[in-house]
Design a protein around this motif. Sequence first.
Motif, PDB file in Angstrom:
ATOM      1  N   ARG A  55       0.872  -1.222  -0.050  1.00 48.95           N
ATOM      2  CA  ARG A  55       0.015  -0.018   0.019  1.00 48.95           C
ATOM      3  C   ARG A  55       0.674   1.392   0.070  1.00 48.95           C
ATOM      4  O   ARG A  55       0.670   2.257  -0.871  1.00 48.95           O
ATOM      5  CB  ARG A  55      -1.005   0.031   1.341  1.00 48.95           C
ATOM      6  CG  ARG A  55      -1.805   1.284   1.328  1.00 48.95           C
ATOM      7  CD  ARG A  55      -2.361   1.574   2.773  1.00 48.95           C
ATOM      8  NE  ARG A  55      -3.175   2.709   2.918  1.00 48.95           N
ATOM      9  CZ  ARG A  55      -2.493   4.005   3.049  1.00 48.95           C
ATOM     10  NH1 ARG A  55      -1.228   4.153   3.305  1.00 48.95           N
ATOM     11  NH2 ARG A  55      -3.253   5.183   3.006  1.00 48.95           N
ATOM     12  N   ASP A  56       1.908   1.242   0.949  1.00 52.61           N
ATOM     13  CA  ASP A  56       2.388   2.486   1.123  1.00 52.61           C
ATOM     14  C   ASP A  56       3.301   3.040  -0.092  1.00 52.61           C
ATOM     15  O   ASP A  56       3.682   4.380  -0.208  1.00 52.61           O
ATOM     16  CB  ASP A  56       3.614   2.390   2.355  1.00 52.61           C
ATOM     17  CG  ASP A  56       2.632   2.512   3.758  1.00 52.61           C
ATOM     18  OD1 ASP A  56       1.327   2.680   3.629  1.00 52.61           O
ATOM     19  OD2 ASP A  56       3.138   2.308   4.754  1.00 52.61           O
ATOM     20  N   TYR A  59       1.837   6.045  -2.207  1.00 50.23           N
ATOM     21  CA  TYR A  59       1.507   7.025  -1.634  1.00 50.23           C
ATOM     22  C   TYR A  59       2.735   7.935  -1.206  1.00 50.23           C
ATOM     23  O   TYR A  59       3.786   7.858  -0.809  1.00 50.23           O
ATOM     24  CB  TYR A  59       0.672   6.834  -0.176  1.00 50.23           C
ATOM     25  CG  TYR A  59      -0.590   6.211  -0.398  1.00 50.23           C
ATOM     26  CD1 TYR A  59      -1.734   7.201  -0.436  1.00 50.23           C
ATOM     27  CD2 TYR A  59      -1.015   4.852  -0.553  1.00 50.23           C
ATOM     28  CE1 TYR A  59      -3.182   6.722  -0.558  1.00 50.23           C
ATOM     29  CE2 TYR A  59      -2.143   4.582  -0.884  1.00 50.23           C
ATOM     30  CZ  TYR A  59      -3.159   5.342  -0.724  1.00 50.23           C
ATOM     31  OH  TYR A  59      -4.324   4.906  -0.908  1.00 50.23           O
ATOM     32  N   THR A  66      -1.733   9.355   3.086  1.00 48.53           N
ATOM     33  CA  THR A  66      -2.900   9.434   2.533  1.00 48.53           C
ATOM     34  C   THR A  66      -3.116  10.161   1.057  1.00 48.53           C
ATOM     35  O   THR A  66      -4.109  10.123   0.734  1.00 48.53           O
ATOM     36  CB  THR A  66      -3.897  10.296   3.531  1.00 48.53           C
ATOM     37  OG1 THR A  66      -3.551  11.562   3.799  1.00 48.53           O
ATOM     38  CG2 THR A  66      -3.987   9.407   4.704  1.00 48.53           C
ATOM     39  N   LEU A 116      -6.402   1.591  -5.842  1.00 42.79           N
ATOM     40  CA  LEU A 116      -5.958   2.048  -4.526  1.00 42.79           C
ATOM     41  C   LEU A 116      -7.219   1.964  -3.652  1.00 42.79           C
ATOM     42  O   LEU A 116      -7.128   1.426  -2.271  1.00 42.79           O
ATOM     43  CB  LEU A 116      -5.607   3.720  -4.629  1.00 42.79           C
ATOM     44  CG  LEU A 116      -4.377   3.731  -5.477  1.00 42.79           C
ATOM     45  CD1 LEU A 116      -4.154   5.407  -5.119  1.00 42.79           C
ATOM     46  CD2 LEU A 116      -3.182   2.984  -4.897  1.00 42.79           C
ATOM     47  N   THR A 117      -8.398   2.371  -4.132  1.00 44.27           N
ATOM     48  CA  THR A 117      -9.752   2.105  -3.267  1.00 44.27           C
ATOM     49  C   THR A 117      -9.630   0.659  -2.692  1.00 44.27           C
ATOM     50  O   THR A 117     -10.354   0.364  -1.715  1.00 44.27           O
ATOM     51  CB  THR A 117     -10.763   2.435  -3.844  1.00 44.27           C
ATOM     52  OG1 THR A 117     -10.702   3.915  -4.420  1.00 44.27           O
ATOM     53  CG2 THR A 117     -12.217   2.494  -3.124  1.00 44.27           C
ATOM     54  N   GLU A 120      -7.492  -0.341  -0.096  1.00 44.73           N
ATOM     55  CA  GLU A 120      -7.880   0.236   1.169  1.00 44.73           C
ATOM     56  C   GLU A 120      -9.060  -0.782   1.712  1.00 44.73           C
ATOM     57  O   GLU A 120      -9.216  -0.961   2.867  1.00 44.73           O
ATOM     58  CB  GLU A 120      -8.473   1.488   1.355  1.00 44.73           C
ATOM     59  CG  GLU A 120      -7.241   2.792   0.598  1.00 44.73           C
ATOM     60  CD  GLU A 120      -6.345   2.690   1.948  1.00 44.73           C
ATOM     61  OE1 GLU A 120      -6.583   2.488   2.934  1.00 44.73           O
ATOM     62  OE2 GLU A 120      -4.949   3.031   1.311  1.00 44.73           O
ATOM     63  N   ARG A 121      -9.999  -1.359   1.068  1.00 45.89           N
ATOM     64  CA  ARG A 121     -11.042  -2.022   1.443  1.00 45.89           C
ATOM     65  C   ARG A 121     -10.406  -3.637   1.772  1.00 45.89           C
ATOM     66  O   ARG A 121     -11.068  -4.209   2.818  1.00 45.89           O
ATOM     67  CB  ARG A 121     -11.928  -2.231   0.192  1.00 45.89           C
ATOM     68  CG  ARG A 121     -13.173  -3.132   0.743  1.00 45.89           C
ATOM     69  CD  ARG A 121     -14.285  -2.986  -0.453  1.00 45.89           C
ATOM     70  NE  ARG A 121     -13.726  -3.445  -1.855  1.00 45.89           N
ATOM     71  CZ  ARG A 121     -13.441  -4.508  -2.388  1.00 45.89           C
ATOM     72  NH1 ARG A 121     -13.946  -5.802  -1.361  1.00 45.89           N
ATOM     73  NH2 ARG A 121     -13.102  -4.970  -3.575  1.00 45.89           N
ATOM     74  N   ASN A 123      -7.230  -4.712   2.400  1.00 39.61           N
ATOM     75  CA  ASN A 123      -6.190  -5.198   3.034  1.00 39.61           C
ATOM     76  C   ASN A 123      -6.694  -5.466   4.559  1.00 39.61           C
ATOM     77  O   ASN A 123      -6.239  -6.369   5.409  1.00 39.61           O
ATOM     78  CB  ASN A 123      -5.230  -4.079   3.078  1.00 39.61           C
ATOM     79  CG  ASN A 123      -4.273  -4.232   1.923  1.00 39.61           C
ATOM     80  OD1 ASN A 123      -4.275  -5.186   0.983  1.00 39.61           O
ATOM     81  ND2 ASN A 123      -3.133  -3.082   1.868  1.00 39.61           N
TER      82      ASN A 123
END
Length: 285
Positions: A55-56, A59, A66, A116-117, A120-121, A123
Amino acid sequence: MVDIDDKLFWIGGLGWPGDAYGQVFLGRAARQLGKTLFPSDWTGAEMMTELPYPRDVFYIDGEERTTPKPLFWIEVHLLDILARVIRENHPEIGIRFTPGPTRRPVLTDEQYMMALTTIERVNPIRGAALSRWAKVSAELGAALRDGKIKFALLPTQGGQFLTDTQPFWWNIPSTAHRWMRCRMSPTEPYSTASVGAGFMYIFVDDADLASFLADHRMADATAATPMQQSSNKTFTAALALLSNWNPPKRTIRAFESYCKENGISSKIAREAYGTLGTAKGRKRA
């Protein structure tokens, strides 16, 4: 990536041997413990949960991370991850690839944000499932290591159980390989392989498992008792107030205020007031 055969083995129970002679297959024992520890959240597919997506890296650096990086900042190898996220979770979305042998994905801004969305859902769901499995495998493995639950081995072709096993065979740095196919070699008990010549199915003693699960249920019930007792006492106190309560107008709001003056929450007050509808000789205001 999780092997498809492993998924069928765990999620579908494909190839699981039947329980017999007071022995429970290790996979079923793990599922029983999972349902005991996580009665509302356990799915049975925890063992085969994929790791969370990176994820990171998508970003901009910072404490919160974020703010997504612009798509043109994303390295080529990370585009492959984003494409996999879309392919695995949104197979209906077509992705364009560059021509030639390298075939790199070419994502639109909309597809990038969709990926990306999705990360976030997905993980948090994966993380929670992996945590549940970690607890189940650790607790069951520790019980086998400490001799709280005896275990036996069964040849893959069936036959007689081998009960001459030792709990210290579980005293190893990691037991992850044993859970893949629930097998062990009695001649090489410390092997890190999950299958091979001479490997047998692992079973646990049914009575020991039942006692182990009962202990967990008892511990959970005991832990919940103080809160339940406190709630019951408060409800009883609210009923006592209700029985001696004679205001000019008996409304639920008035009773809530009366209970609040006596340190009782509105929730408990409403529950107690609700008994007016069933108490003999009383009617709701």
